[in-house]
Design a protein around this motif. Structure first.
Motif, PDB file in Angstrom:
ATOM      1  N   ALA A 155       0.715  -1.153  -0.019  1.00 31.79           N
ATOM      2  CA  ALA A 155      -0.434  -0.304  -0.085  1.00 31.79           C
ATOM      3  C   ALA A 155       0.812   1.606   0.062  1.00 31.79           C
ATOM      4  CB  ALA A 155      -0.926  -0.086   0.476  1.00 31.79           C
ATOM      5  N   LYS A 156       0.823   2.528  -0.593  1.00 34.54           N
ATOM      6  CA  LYS A 156       1.095   3.511  -0.801  1.00 34.54           C
ATOM      7  C   LYS A 156       0.865   4.194   0.173  1.00 34.54           C
ATOM      8  CE  LYS A 156      -0.154   4.043  -6.263  1.00 34.54           C
ATOM      9  NZ  LYS A 156      -1.011   5.618  -6.523  1.00 34.54           N
ATOM     10  N   HIS A 157      -0.378   4.449   1.077  1.00 34.53           N
ATOM     11  CA  HIS A 157      -0.426   5.509   2.089  1.00 34.53           C
ATOM     12  C   HIS A 157      -1.725   4.665   3.327  1.00 34.53           C
ATOM     13  CE1 HIS A 157      -0.659   9.234   4.275  1.00 34.53           C
ATOM     14  NE2 HIS A 157      -2.009   8.909   4.589  1.00 34.53           N
ATOM     15  N   VAL A 158      -0.991   4.001   4.670  1.00 32.41           N
ATOM     16  CA  VAL A 158      -2.214   3.498   5.020  1.00 32.41           C
ATOM     17  C   VAL A 158      -2.549   4.518   6.651  1.00 32.41           C
ATOM     18  CG1 VAL A 158      -2.772   0.848   6.830  1.00 32.41           C
ATOM     19  CG2 VAL A 158      -1.508   0.974   4.081  1.00 32.41           C
ATOM     20  N   VAL A 159      -3.528   4.472   6.729  1.00 34.51           N
ATOM     21  CA  VAL A 159      -3.883   5.017   8.134  1.00 34.51           C
ATOM     22  C   VAL A 159      -4.759   4.976   8.994  1.00 34.51           C
ATOM     23  CG1 VAL A 159      -4.537   8.127   8.943  1.00 34.51           C
ATOM     24  CG2 VAL A 159      -3.631   7.274   6.896  1.00 34.51           C
ATOM     25  N   LEU A 160      -4.241   4.854  10.267  1.00 36.71           N
ATOM     26  CA  LEU A 160      -5.075   4.221  11.285  1.00 36.71           C
ATOM     27  C   LEU A 160      -6.475   4.913  11.664  1.00 36.71           C
ATOM     28  CD1 LEU A 160      -6.507   1.297  13.460  1.00 36.71           C
ATOM     29  CD2 LEU A 160      -4.433   2.905  15.163  1.00 36.71           C
ATOM     30  N   THR A 161      -7.750   4.478  11.504  1.00 32.10           N
ATOM     31  CA  THR A 161      -8.703   5.770  11.969  1.00 32.10           C
ATOM     32  C   THR A 161      -9.616   5.082  12.359  1.00 32.10           C
ATOM     33  OG1 THR A 161      -9.687   4.984   9.831  1.00 32.10           O
ATOM     34  CG2 THR A 161      -8.148   6.743   9.940  1.00 32.10           C
ATOM     35  N   GLY A 162      -9.618   3.353  12.971  1.00 30.60           N
ATOM     36  CA  GLY A 162     -10.396   3.176  13.152  1.00 30.60           C
ATOM     37  C   GLY A 162     -11.529   2.759  12.556  1.00 30.60           C
ATOM     38  N   THR A 163     -13.097   2.419  12.377  1.00 26.56           N
ATOM     39  CA  THR A 163     -13.851   2.289  12.136  1.00 26.56           C
ATOM     40  C   THR A 163     -15.490   2.743  13.039  1.00 26.56           C
ATOM     41  OG1 THR A 163     -13.151  -0.304  11.313  1.00 26.56           O
ATOM     42  CG2 THR A 163     -15.983   0.392  11.306  1.00 26.56           C
ATOM     43  N   PRO A 164     -16.299   3.864  11.617  1.00 22.38           N
ATOM     44  CA  PRO A 164     -17.183   4.898  12.362  1.00 22.38           C
ATOM     45  C   PRO A 164     -18.229   3.538  13.484  1.00 22.38           C
ATOM     46  CG  PRO A 164     -17.416   4.390  10.147  1.00 22.38           C
ATOM     47  CD  PRO A 164     -16.190   4.125  10.346  1.00 22.38           C
ATOM     48  N   THR A 165     -19.498   3.725  13.879  1.00 22.65           N
ATOM     49  CA  THR A 165     -20.158   2.583  14.237  1.00 22.65           C
ATOM     50  C   THR A 165     -21.140   4.303  14.625  1.00 22.65           C
ATOM     51  OG1 THR A 165     -21.088   1.769  15.786  1.00 22.65           O
ATOM     52  CG2 THR A 165     -18.988   2.548  16.607  1.00 22.65           C
ATOM     53  N   LYS A 166     -22.835   3.719  15.160  1.00 23.69           N
ATOM     54  CA  LYS A 166     -23.461   4.615  15.900  1.00 23.69           C
ATOM     55  C   LYS A 166     -23.237   4.514  17.329  1.00 23.69           C
ATOM     56  CE  LYS A 166     -27.141   2.839  12.601  1.00 23.69           C
ATOM     57  NZ  LYS A 166     -28.399   2.057  12.344  1.00 23.69           N
ATOM     58  N   PHE A 167     -22.853   4.137  17.828  1.00 21.34           N
ATOM     59  CA  PHE A 167     -22.159   3.741  19.148  1.00 21.34           C
ATOM     60  C   PHE A 167     -21.395   4.936  19.621  1.00 21.34           C
ATOM     61  CE2 PHE A 167     -22.187  -0.727  21.147  1.00 21.34           C
ATOM     62  CZ  PHE A 167     -23.597  -1.547  20.504  1.00 21.34           C
ATOM     63  N   LYS A 168     -21.587   5.638  21.015  1.00 30.16           N
ATOM     64  CA  LYS A 168     -20.760   6.867  20.727  1.00 30.16           C
ATOM     65  C   LYS A 168     -20.731   6.697  22.607  1.00 30.16           C
ATOM     66  CE  LYS A 168     -23.277   8.896  17.829  1.00 30.16           C
ATOM     67  NZ  LYS A 168     -22.538   8.973  16.940  1.00 30.16           N
ATOM     68  N   GLY A 169     -20.509   5.590  23.077  1.00 30.98           N
ATOM     69  CA  GLY A 169     -20.085   5.505  24.339  1.00 30.98           C
ATOM     70  C   GLY A 169     -20.361   6.097  25.196  1.00 30.98           C
ATOM     71  N   LYS A 170     -21.062   6.795  25.513  1.00 30.08           N
ATOM     72  CA  LYS A 170     -22.055   6.646  26.793  1.00 30.08           C
ATOM     73  C   LYS A 170     -21.910   6.005  27.944  1.00 30.08           C
ATOM     74  CE  LYS A 170     -26.701   6.365  25.924  1.00 30.08           C
ATOM     75  NZ  LYS A 170     -28.257   6.890  25.252  1.00 30.08           N
TER      76      LYS A 170
END
Length: 370
Positions: A155-170
Motif C-alpha cells: 500500500a502507498k499510504h495507510v492510516v489508522l482511523t478506526g471504524t465508524p459506528t453508531k455507538f457513542k460510548g456513553k
C-alpha cells in the motif's frame, strides 16, 4: 463536488459507508454523494433509507475454487467492470471511496484508470481479497485495526482511523442501569449475558443457547438473546416441544432483534457473539468483556483475526465454532460470571483499543483530496 461511495453486501460494509457519507454532508452540505452497490445486497434497503441515491452494477464475490458457478460470477463481474467504466464516465466524481467488498473491484479499477483519487476503508484486522488486490493502486487505505497495516505491505499510504459506528460510548449510572434492565424485563442482581449473532442470527450459537435453556444450565446468570428475525420462530417451536413458552422463561429474554444494541450492552456483564469488525469496534467502545465464536466461513478467516485483537488485549475468550457444545460453553460462561472483578478488568482492557473521533480522522484524510 461529487463523491462516489462503493459499499455493498453486508451491513459491515454498508453502515461504515453511510457513516462516512453523513460526516461529509455534515462538513460540506453541498456535497453530492452517490452510492454504488449491486442489485442483490443489503444496500438496496439501507442506502435509500439513509437518504442517498444508489446506482448498481454487476459484481459478485469470487472464490478460489474452479466450478461453473464461480465461472459465471467471474463473467458477470467482468460485465460489471464495463458498467463501472460507464458509471465513472457519467458521474465524473472528484473522489471515490470504498468500504471493502467485491463491488469495490470494478469501481476502483475504473476510477484509477481515469486518475480519480481513491480511498479504501478496511474495517477488518485481516484485509479482504479485494482490498489486498487494490492496495498498491489506491491513494490511501484507512484501517480499523493496527493489525491490518502489516498485511498491506504494498500500500502507498495507510492510516489508522478506526471504524465508524453508531455507538457513542456513553456511560450510565447504576440507577439508570437498573431502570434500563427493567425495560428489558430483567430483575434481580444476577449478571446478564448478552447473546447475538448478527441481524439474521447465528445457527450454531442459537442451537447451543437452546440447549442451555432447555437444561436450565444458567444457574448463576441471566440471558438476553437476540436470536435473529428468521430463527426466532424456529426457536419458539423448539421450546414448545419442551412445553416452554418463549416469552415466559425464567431469567431469559429472547428477542428477534435488538434495535438499541448500545443500550443492551450497557446493562450486560458479558457478551457472546460472532466477531465481525463492527462488533469488535462496538464492544471496545462499550468496554465489555466477550466470548467470541468467529464465523468459520468468513472470507480469509477474518473473524478469527478480529477476535484475536481483543483476546491479545486480555479482553476476550475465543471458542471455535466446531468446538461449541452446551457443556463447554456453559462452563466457560459460569466461570467468567463468577469473577466480577476479572470481568470488569477485561472490560477496561477492551476500551484500550477503542479509537476516539473516528469520523474526524476519516474526514481529515478525505479533505486532502477534495
Amino acid at each position: 463536488m461529487k463523491i462516489l461511495i462503493a459499499a455493498a453486501g453486508t451491513g459491515g460494509h454498508i453502515n461504515p459507508g453511510i457513516a462516512i457519507a453523513n460526516k461529509i454532508k455534515q462538513e460540506r452540505n453541498n456535497a453530492n454523494i452517490v452510492f454504488v452497490g449491486t442489485k442483490h445486497g443489503l444496500e438496496n434497503d439501507l442506502v435509500p433509507r439513509a437518504g442517498y441515491e444508489l446506482k448498481t452494477i454487476e459484481a459478485y464475490g469470487i472464490s478460489r475454487r474452479i466450478n461453473m458457478q464461480n465461472i459465471k460470477k467471474i463473467i458477470k463481474t467482468m460485465k460489471g467492470y464495463g458498467e463501472a467504466k460507464k458509471l465513472i464516465k457519467q458521474e465524473k466524481p472528484d473522489l471515490v471511496i470504498g468500504t471493502g467488498g467485491y463491488v469495490c473491484g470494478p469501481i476502483f479499477l475504473a476510477a484509477i484508470k481515469r486518475k480519480i483519487p481513491t480511498i479504501l476503508h478496511e474495517s477488518n484486522a485481516f484485509p479482504g481479497m479485494t482490498v489486498k488486490l487494490l492496495s498498491k493502486k489506491v491513494n490511501t487505505i484507512l484501517i480499523g485495526f493496527e493489525e491490518a497495516r502489516a498485511r498491506l505491505p504494498k500500500a502507498k499510504h495507510v492510516v489508522l482511523t478506526g471504524t465508524p459506528t453508531k455507538f457513542k460510548g456513553k456511560r450510565i449510572s447504576e440507577t439508570e442501569r437498573k431502570k434500563e434492565k427493567a425495560s428489558f424485563g430483567f430483575s434481580g442482581n444476577e449478571p446478564i449475558l448478552l447473546v447475538f449473532g448478527g441481524s439474521q442470527g447465528a445457527k450454531s450459537i442459537n442451537d447451543t443457547m437452546l440447549e442451555i435453556i432447555k437444561k436450565k444450565s444458567n444457574t448463576n446468570y441471566q440471558i438476553m438473546w437476540a436470536a435473529g428475525q428468521k430463527q426466532y420462530d424456529i426457536i419458539a417451536k423448539e421450546l414448545e416441544k419442551e412445553k416452554i413458552k418463549i416469552d415466559e422463561i425464567e431469567k431469559v429474554k429472547i428477542f428477534p432483534y435488538i434495535y438499541d444494541m448500545e443500550q443492551a450492552m450497557q446493562i450486560s456483564d458479558l457478551v457472546l457473539c460472532r466477531s465481525g469488525a463492527m462488533t469488535i469496534t462496538e464492544i471496545s467502545i462499550a468496554g465489555k468483556p466477550a466470548i467470541f465464536i468467529p464465523l468459520p466461513t468468513a472470507a480469509e478467516n477474518h473473524q478469527e483475526y478480529n477476535a484475536k485483537v481483543l483476546e491479545k488485549q486480555g479482553a476476550a475468550k475465543i471458542v471455535k465454532d466446531q468446538e461449541l457444545s452446551e457443556k463447554t460453553l456453559n462452563e466457560l460462561i459460569k466461570s467468567m460470571m463468577s469473577d466480577s472483578q476479572k470481568l470488569k478488568q477485561m472490560g477496561e482492557n477492551a476500551k484500550k483499543i477503542s479509537i476516539p473521533n473516528v469520523e474526524d480522522r476519516i474526514y481529515a484524510e478525505i479533505k486532502k483530496y477534495i
